[in-house]
Design a protein around this motif. Structure first.
Motif, mmCIF file in Angstrom:
data_model
loop_
_atom_site.group_PDB
_atom_site.id
_atom_site.type_symbol
_atom_site.label_atom_id
_atom_site.label_comp_id
_atom_site.label_asym_id
_atom_site.label_seq_id
_atom_site.Cartn_x
_atom_site.Cartn_y
_atom_site.Cartn_z
ATOM 1 N N ALA A 1 -9.225 57.691 -18.536
ATOM 2 C CA ALA A 1 -9.939 58.066 -17.310
ATOM 3 C C ALA A 1 -9.108 57.774 -16.069
ATOM 4 N N GLY A 2 -8.246 56.762 -16.143
ATOM 5 C CA GLY A 2 -7.418 56.410 -15.005
ATOM 6 C C GLY A 2 -7.482 54.954 -14.601
ATOM 7 N N PHE A 3 -8.247 54.137 -15.350
ATOM 8 C CA PHE A 3 -8.323 52.711 -15.041
ATOM 9 C C PHE A 3 -7.115 51.981 -15.617
ATOM 10 N N PRO A 4 -6.531 51.022 -14.885
ATOM 11 C CA PRO A 4 -5.516 50.154 -15.477
ATOM 12 C C PRO A 4 -6.168 49.254 -16.534
ATOM 13 N N PRO A 5 -5.357 48.617 -17.398
ATOM 14 C CA PRO A 5 -5.930 47.912 -18.563
ATOM 15 C C PRO A 5 -7.070 46.940 -18.260
ATOM 16 N N ILE A 6 -6.897 46.058 -17.284
ATOM 17 C CA ILE A 6 -7.941 45.067 -17.026
ATOM 18 C C ILE A 6 -9.203 45.745 -16.495
ATOM 19 N N GLU A 7 -9.038 46.711 -15.594
ATOM 20 C CA GLU A 7 -10.214 47.413 -15.085
ATOM 21 C C GLU A 7 -10.854 48.278 -16.168
ATOM 22 N N ALA A 8 -10.064 48.799 -17.090
ATOM 23 C CA ALA A 8 -10.629 49.540 -18.217
ATOM 24 C C ALA A 8 -11.538 48.631 -19.029
ATOM 25 N N ASP A 9 -11.093 47.397 -19.247
ATOM 26 C CA ASP A 9 -11.916 46.420 -19.968
ATOM 27 C C ASP A 9 -13.182 46.102 -19.182
ATOM 28 N N GLN A 10 -13.037 45.917 -17.870
ATOM 29 C CA GLN A 10 -14.204 45.595 -17.040
ATOM 30 C C GLN A 10 -15.191 46.756 -16.986
ATOM 31 N N ALA A 11 -14.676 47.979 -16.867
ATOM 32 C CA ALA A 11 -15.552 49.150 -16.835
ATOM 33 C C ALA A 11 -16.316 49.279 -18.142
ATOM 34 N N SER A 12 -15.609 49.099 -19.255
ATOM 35 C CA SER A 12 -16.242 49.177 -20.569
ATOM 36 C C SER A 12 -17.330 48.122 -20.711
ATOM 37 N N LYS A 13 -17.031 46.897 -20.312
ATOM 38 C CA LYS A 13 -18.006 45.809 -20.433
ATOM 39 C C LYS A 13 -19.208 46.021 -19.518
ATOM 40 N N LEU B 1 -18.465 53.976 -11.112
ATOM 41 C CA LEU B 1 -17.130 53.957 -11.721
ATOM 42 C C LEU B 1 -16.315 55.172 -11.279
ATOM 43 N N GLU B 2 -16.991 56.299 -11.078
ATOM 44 C CA GLU B 2 -16.298 57.497 -10.629
ATOM 45 C C GLU B 2 -15.752 57.304 -9.206
ATOM 46 N N LEU B 3 -16.529 56.642 -8.359
ATOM 47 C CA LEU B 3 -16.049 56.329 -7.013
ATOM 48 C C LEU B 3 -14.838 55.410 -7.070
ATOM 49 N N ARG B 4 -14.868 54.447 -7.991
ATOM 50 C CA ARG B 4 -13.731 53.536 -8.130
ATOM 51 C C ARG B 4 -12.483 54.293 -8.598
ATOM 52 N N LEU B 5 -12.652 55.227 -9.511
ATOM 53 C CA LEU B 5 -11.515 56.030 -9.956
ATOM 54 C C LEU B 5 -10.905 56.813 -8.808
ATOM 55 N N ALA B 6 -11.760 57.315 -7.933
ATOM 56 C CA ALA B 6 -11.246 58.054 -6.760
ATOM 57 C C ALA B 6 -10.404 57.161 -5.865
ATOM 58 N N GLN B 7 -10.749 55.873 -5.793
ATOM 59 C CA GLN B 7 -9.970 54.935 -4.997
ATOM 60 C C GLN B 7 -8.613 54.646 -5.622
ATOM 61 N N LEU B 8 -8.533 54.777 -6.950
ATOM 62 C CA LEU B 8 -7.290 54.444 -7.659
ATOM 63 C C LEU B 8 -6.276 55.570 -7.613
ATOM 64 N N THR B 9 -6.726 56.780 -7.288
ATOM 65 C CA THR B 9 -5.818 57.925 -7.287
ATOM 66 C C THR B 9 -5.235 58.193 -5.912
#
Length: 243
Positions: A144-156, A235-243
């Motif tokens: 989706a575009g999350f870095p590893p730690i944020e991917a873990d946090q998003a999943s949790k 989470l979608e808003l957060r992804l927009a911030q990462l791009t």
């Protein structure tokens, strides 16, 4: 050096003996799940499990040292039902996250004891099915575009929501199963008292009035979908911030 965590997955396997146990690990885990589905976490004991299998408890102890080890095996077995789709494009992440959440919700509703049992298992999430699911969840959110730690946090975050909502649903389903009532029958009995209790609370009165013609057969699905969509929006808003 810190002492390694005790787990059924880390302790040395017992060596073979002249007379191998008549019970297999698969039989033990299957019987434990059957007992848990029928009677819940508090009713499970090694003695009761042995009785279900037609064996003495010592035969069970050949495979598991204690109830904690048994629960590790049981949780990992149930996690084998967890379906996490493989996505190849970032645009697919939301559908994948929704499918994942729905899969876990279904598991908890089929196995109402699971949400509480995960707390007992604690941090020992190292069984093969648990590791496979965790890896696939990370892959979904990283794609989706999350870095590893944020991917873990998003999943949790998503899983925590599912555990909370589906855990409450499972508790209600278990209670209704014991009484033999439907949701509509339970509401018919409980709403008059609730409405009287709300007389001095105008917002609660208004809420009950708004729900007067509500279709309760879809209420759980509606609430689950609403909450999940709002989390995924965030989470979608957060992804927009990462791009």
């Amino acid at each position: 050096m810190a002492e390694e965590i005790e787990s059924v997955w880390t302790r040395p396997k017992r060596g073979r003996r002249r007379e191998q146990p008549a019970l297999s690990q698969e039989q033990i885990v299957g019987a434990a799940i059957k007992l848990l589905d029928a009677d819940g976490l508090d009713a499970l004991s090694m003695r009761k499990l042995g009785a279900e299998l037609g064996a003495v408890a010592t035969a069970v102890y050949w495979h598991v040292a204690n109830k904690d080890e048994l629960l590790e095996l049981v949780v990992d077995q149930v996690y084998g039902e967890f379906e996490v789709p493989v996505i190849t494009e970032a645009s697919q992440w939301r559908d994948g996250a929704t499918a994942t959440a729905s899969s876990l919700r279904g598991i908890i509703r089929r196995h109402p004891w699971l949400a509480a049992t995960l707390a007992d298992v604690g941090v020992t999430f190292i069984g093969p099915n648990l590791m496979k699911v965790s890896d696939r969840l990370l892959a979904l959110y990283e794609t989706a575009g999350f870095p590893p730690i944020e991917a873990d946090q998003a999943s949790k975050t998503v899983i925590g929501f599912v555990l909370g909502v589906a855990g409450n649903e499972a508790a209600t389903l278990t209670k209704l199963a014991r009484t033999g009532e439907t949701v509509e029958q339970w509401l018919a009995k409980s709403m008059p008292a609730a409405e009287r209790a709300a007389q001095d609370h105008p917002r609660m009165r208004a809420l009950y009035a708004a729900y007067a013609d509500h279709d309760w057969s879809t209420a759980d699905d509606d609430t689950f979908t609403y909450g999940l969509e709002r989390i995924l929006d965030g989470l979608e808003l957060r992804l927009a911030q990462l791009t």
